[in-house]
Design a protein around this motif. Structure first.
Motif, PDB file in Angstrom:
ATOM      1  N   LEU A 159       0.769  -1.155   0.114  1.00  0.00           N
ATOM      2  CA  LEU A 159       0.055  -0.002   0.149  1.00  0.00           C
ATOM      3  C   LEU A 159       1.062   1.052  -0.099  1.00  0.00           C
ATOM      4  N   TYR A 160       0.449   2.318  -0.829  1.00  0.00           N
ATOM      5  CA  TYR A 160       1.417   3.464  -0.865  1.00  0.00           C
ATOM      6  C   TYR A 160       0.490   4.532  -0.058  1.00  0.00           C
ATOM      7  N   LEU A 161       1.094   5.648   0.043  1.00  0.00           N
ATOM      8  CA  LEU A 161       0.717   6.794   0.883  1.00  0.00           C
ATOM      9  C   LEU A 161      -0.719   7.183   0.781  1.00  0.00           C
ATOM     10  N   ALA A 162      -1.086   7.307  -0.563  1.00  0.00           N
ATOM     11  CA  ALA A 162      -2.472   7.762  -0.519  1.00  0.00           C
ATOM     12  C   ALA A 162      -3.530   6.652  -0.237  1.00  0.00           C
ATOM     13  N   ASP A 163      -3.338   5.504  -0.354  1.00  0.00           N
ATOM     14  CA  ASP A 163      -4.205   4.426   0.284  1.00  0.00           C
ATOM     15  C   ASP A 163      -4.234   4.376   1.630  1.00  0.00           C
ATOM     16  N   ILE A 164      -2.914   4.382   2.222  1.00  0.00           N
ATOM     17  CA  ILE A 164      -2.729   4.405   3.850  1.00  0.00           C
ATOM     18  C   ILE A 164      -3.242   5.557   4.538  1.00  0.00           C
ATOM     19  N   ALA A 165      -3.268   6.905   3.917  1.00  0.00           N
ATOM     20  CA  ALA A 165      -3.863   7.749   4.500  1.00  0.00           C
ATOM     21  C   ALA A 165      -5.298   7.760   4.309  1.00  0.00           C
ATOM     22  N   PHE A 166      -6.006   7.477   3.421  1.00  0.00           N
ATOM     23  CA  PHE A 166      -7.523   7.208   3.232  1.00  0.00           C
ATOM     24  C   PHE A 166      -7.981   6.253   4.305  1.00  0.00           C
ATOM     25  N   ILE A 167      -7.210   5.114   4.176  1.00  0.00           N
ATOM     26  CA  ILE A 167      -7.805   3.913   5.178  1.00  0.00           C
ATOM     27  C   ILE A 167      -7.503   4.379   6.567  1.00  0.00           C
ATOM     28  N   THR A 168      -6.420   5.169   6.869  1.00  0.00           N
ATOM     29  CA  THR A 168      -6.495   5.455   8.300  1.00  0.00           C
ATOM     30  C   THR A 168      -7.485   6.461   8.791  1.00  0.00           C
ATOM     31  N   SER A 169      -7.633   7.293   7.986  1.00  0.00           N
ATOM     32  CA  SER A 169      -8.877   8.391   8.164  1.00  0.00           C
ATOM     33  C   SER A 169     -10.107   7.633   8.478  1.00  0.00           C
ATOM     34  N   TRP A 170     -10.581   6.647   7.502  1.00  0.00           N
ATOM     35  CA  TRP A 170     -11.783   6.213   7.474  1.00  0.00           C
ATOM     36  C   TRP A 170     -11.910   5.215   8.646  1.00  0.00           C
ATOM     37  N   LEU A 171     -10.937   4.613   9.096  1.00  0.00           N
ATOM     38  CA  LEU A 171     -11.142   3.636  10.247  1.00  0.00           C
ATOM     39  C   LEU A 171     -10.947   4.420  11.443  1.00  0.00           C
ATOM     40  N   ASP A 172     -10.528   5.548  11.484  1.00  0.00           N
ATOM     41  CA  ASP A 172     -10.611   6.682  12.515  1.00  0.00           C
ATOM     42  C   ASP A 172      -9.417   5.973  13.650  1.00  0.00           C
ATOM     43  N   ILE A 173      -8.095   5.821  12.938  1.00  0.00           N
ATOM     44  CA  ILE A 173      -7.177   5.196  13.766  1.00  0.00           C
ATOM     45  C   ILE A 173      -6.569   6.499  14.411  1.00  0.00           C
ATOM     46  N   LYS A 174      -6.052   6.489  15.636  1.00  0.00           N
ATOM     47  CA  LYS A 174      -5.583   7.798  16.156  1.00  0.00           C
ATOM     48  C   LYS A 174      -4.741   7.229  17.446  1.00  0.00           C
ATOM     49  N   PRO A 175      -4.112   8.081  18.003  1.00  0.00           N
ATOM     50  CA  PRO A 175      -3.195   7.359  19.271  1.00  0.00           C
ATOM     51  C   PRO A 175      -3.996   6.853  20.331  1.00  0.00           C
ATOM     52  N   GLY A 176      -3.592   5.668  20.602  1.00  0.00           N
ATOM     53  CA  GLY A 176      -4.405   5.027  21.773  1.00  0.00           C
ATOM     54  C   GLY A 176      -5.322   3.924  21.021  1.00  0.00           C
ATOM     55  N   SER A 177      -5.445   3.946  19.629  1.00  0.00           N
ATOM     56  CA  SER A 177      -6.366   2.979  19.037  1.00  0.00           C
ATOM     57  C   SER A 177      -5.946   1.583  19.078  1.00  0.00           C
ATOM     58  N   HIS A 178      -6.770   0.616  19.237  1.00  0.00           N
ATOM     59  CA  HIS A 178      -6.339  -0.901  18.988  1.00  0.00           C
ATOM     60  C   HIS A 178      -6.726  -1.426  17.707  1.00  0.00           C
ATOM     61  N   VAL A 179      -5.909  -1.897  16.712  1.00  0.00           N
ATOM     62  CA  VAL A 179      -6.218  -2.131  15.474  1.00  0.00           C
ATOM     63  C   VAL A 179      -5.726  -3.533  15.037  1.00  0.00           C
ATOM     64  N   ILE A 180      -6.440  -4.189  14.222  1.00  0.00           N
ATOM     65  CA  ILE A 180      -6.133  -5.440  13.713  1.00  0.00           C
ATOM     66  C   ILE A 180      -5.723  -5.419  12.196  1.00  0.00           C
ATOM     67  N   GLU A 181      -4.760  -5.847  11.694  1.00  0.00           N
ATOM     68  CA  GLU A 181      -4.062  -5.885  10.287  1.00  0.00           C
ATOM     69  C   GLU A 181      -3.965  -7.300   9.920  1.00  0.00           C
ATOM     70  N   ALA A 182      -4.652  -7.609   8.681  1.00  0.00           N
ATOM     71  CA  ALA A 182      -4.470  -8.818   8.160  1.00  0.00           C
ATOM     72  C   ALA A 182      -4.394  -8.788   6.673  1.00  0.00           C
ATOM     73  N   GLY A 183      -3.163  -9.013   5.862  1.00  0.00           N
ATOM     74  CA  GLY A 183      -1.938  -9.763   5.960  1.00  0.00           C
ATOM     75  C   GLY A 183      -0.842  -8.518   6.250  1.00  0.00           C
ATOM     76  N   THR A 184       0.121  -8.815   6.723  1.00  0.00           N
ATOM     77  CA  THR A 184       1.268  -7.772   7.113  1.00  0.00           C
ATOM     78  C   THR A 184       1.991  -7.694   5.980  1.00  0.00           C
ATOM     79  N   GLY A 185       2.228  -8.375   4.923  1.00  0.00           N
ATOM     80  CA  GLY A 185       2.875  -8.245   3.584  1.00  0.00           C
ATOM     81  C   GLY A 185       4.394  -7.575   3.691  1.00  0.00           C
ATOM     82  N   SER A 186       4.547  -6.707   3.156  1.00  0.00           N
ATOM     83  CA  SER A 186       5.994  -6.097   3.427  1.00  0.00           C
ATOM     84  C   SER A 186       5.889  -4.911   4.520  1.00  0.00           C
ATOM     85  N   GLY A 187       4.913  -4.912   5.191  1.00  0.00           N
ATOM     86  CA  GLY A 187       4.909  -3.940   6.404  1.00  0.00           C
ATOM     87  C   GLY A 187       4.773  -2.223   6.099  1.00  0.00           C
TER      88      GLY A 187
END
Length: 314
Positions: free
Chosen positions: A85-113
Motif C-alpha cells: 500500500l502506498y501513501l494515498a491508500d494508507i492515509a485514506f484507510i487510516t482516516s476512515w478507520l478513525d485510527i488515532k493515538p491509543g487505538s487498538h487495530v487488527i491488520e491482516a495480512g502483514t505483507g511488506s509492512g
C-alpha cells in the motif's frame, strides 16, 4: 520507532535518497561501503553526520542525502515481499478507520509492512496493532524488521491463517483492516474481534470488483451497516509559476517595435522592386540597341536593287 538522535550512529537505519525514483534503506556498519552509480561511501565516514546531510562521494561521481526514516520514506524504500500500500491508500484507510493515538487495530495480512509502520506510528505507545500473516517466511522477516525498528511494544505479529483460524483477540479492537485474497472468509472472525461497547469499523482492501461483491455480501450477512466503496486514485498535476502581466508601456513599446519592423520590411520590398525594374529597363534598352545595329549592318550590305553589292579589286 527509529533513532531520535540528531546524528547518525553505528547500527542506525538511514534512508539514502539518490533520486526521486531511487531511495534505499541502509544499516550503518563500520567497515562496509555503499557503492552506487553516484559514487562510493564508507559507512565509517557517515557516523556522526547529522540526519538530512548531503554527502559527496569519495571518487567525485555524485552525492547522496542521508535522511531519518519515517513511515512515508520507509514505504518508498522498503524491500518488496508483496504488493504494498502506498501513501494515498494508507492515509485514506487510516482516516476512515478513525485510527488515532491509543487505538487498538487488527491488520491482516502483514505483507511488506508498509501499513504496519504507519499504523504503529499513529496509535503510538498507548495503542496497539495486531498484525497477522499466513506466509511463514514473510512473517519472520517482518517480525525481524519490527524488532530492529523498535516496534516490539506496539506491534504483535502472528503467523496465522485468519480466514480459517480467526484472530487471537476477542471483543478488543476498534477497527480491522483486511488486505487478503478472500476477505469475506475473515469477516465473521473480524466481527468477534471488534469491541461490542462502541461503534467500530472494518475496511477490506480489494483490487477486483468480484472480490468487492463477495465481501459486501459477507458484510451484509454479518450484520454490518453503512457499507460504502471507494476508489483511491492519484492524479499528478504540473504546477508552473505564472509570469507577471506586462505593463502598458511595455506593450506599447513592443507594438512600436513591431510597426517599425513592418515599415522597414515594406521599404526593403519597394527598393528591391525598383531595383528589379531598373535592371529590366536596362536590359530592354541594350537589346533594342543591338537590334538596331544589326539592321543597319544588314542594310549596308544590300544595294538599292535588292542585290548584294560585292566590291572587286582590279
Amino acid at each position: 520507532m527509529w533513532s531520535t538522535a540528531r546524528e547518525i550512529a553505528e547500527g542506525d537505519l538511514v534512508i539514502v535518497w539518490m533520486t526521486r525514483d531511487l531511495v534505499q534503506p541502509l544499516a550503518i556498519s563500520s567497515g562496509k561501503e555503499l557503492n552506487t552509480r553516484f559514487g562510493v561511501y564508507r559507512h565509517a565516514e557517515l557516523i556522526g553526520v547529522p540526519y538530512g546531510s548531503k554527502i559527496g562521494s569519495r571518487n567525485g561521481k555524485g552525492f547522496i542525502h542521508l535522511l531519518r526514516p519515517t513511515p512515508e520514506l520507509w514505504t518508498l524504500a522498503l524491500p518488496h515481499r508483496t504488493q504494498i500500500l502506498y501513501l494515498a491508500d494508507i492515509a485514506f484507510i487510516t482516516s476512515w478507520l478513525d485510527i488515532k493515538p491509543g487505538s487498538h487495530v487488527i491488520e491482516a495480512g502483514t505483507g511488506s509492512g508498509s501499513f504496519s509502520h504507519s499504523t504503529a506510528r499513529t496509535v503510538g505507545p498507548t495503542g496497539h496493532l495486531w498484525s497477522y500473516e499466513f506466509h511463514e517466511a514473510r512473517a519472520n522477516k517482518a517480525r525481524e524488521e519490527f524488532s530492529s525498528h523498535g516496534m516490539d511494544e506496539i506491534v504483535t505479529l502472528t503467523h496465522r491463517n485468519v480466514c480459517k483460524e480467526g484472530f487471537t483477540v476477542v471483543d478488543t479492537v476498534d477497527s480491522v483492516f483486511l488486505d487478503l485474497p478472500a476477505p469475506w472468509d475473515a469477516v465473521e472472525h473480524a466481527k468477534k474481534a471488534l469491541r461490542k461497547d462502541r461503534a467500530t469499523r472494518i475496511c477490506c482492501f480489494s483490487p477486483c470488483m468480484e472480490q468487492v461483491q463477495r465481501t459486501i455480501i459477507a458484510l451484509n450477512d454479518a450484520g454490518f451497516t453503512e457499507i460504502t466503496m471507494y476508489e483511491t486514485l492519484i492524479r499528478p498535476h504540473q504546477v508552473d509559476v505564472t509570469p507577471p502581466l506586462p505593463t502598458v508601456s511595455t506593450i506599447g513599446n513592443q507594438l512600436k517595435e513591431m510597426e517599425a519592423r513592418r515599415e522597414a520590411k515594406r521599404l526593403r520590398q519597394i527598393a528591391n522592386s525598383r531595383s528589379r525594374g531598373d535592371k529590366r529597363k536596362r536590359e530592354e534598352t541594350e537589346d533594342s540597341a543591338e537590334d538596331q545595329s544589326a539592321e543597319k549592318r544588314h542594310a549596308d550590305e544590300v544595294d538599292g536593287s535588292g542585290k548584294r553589292h560585292v566590291e572587286q579589286t582590279p
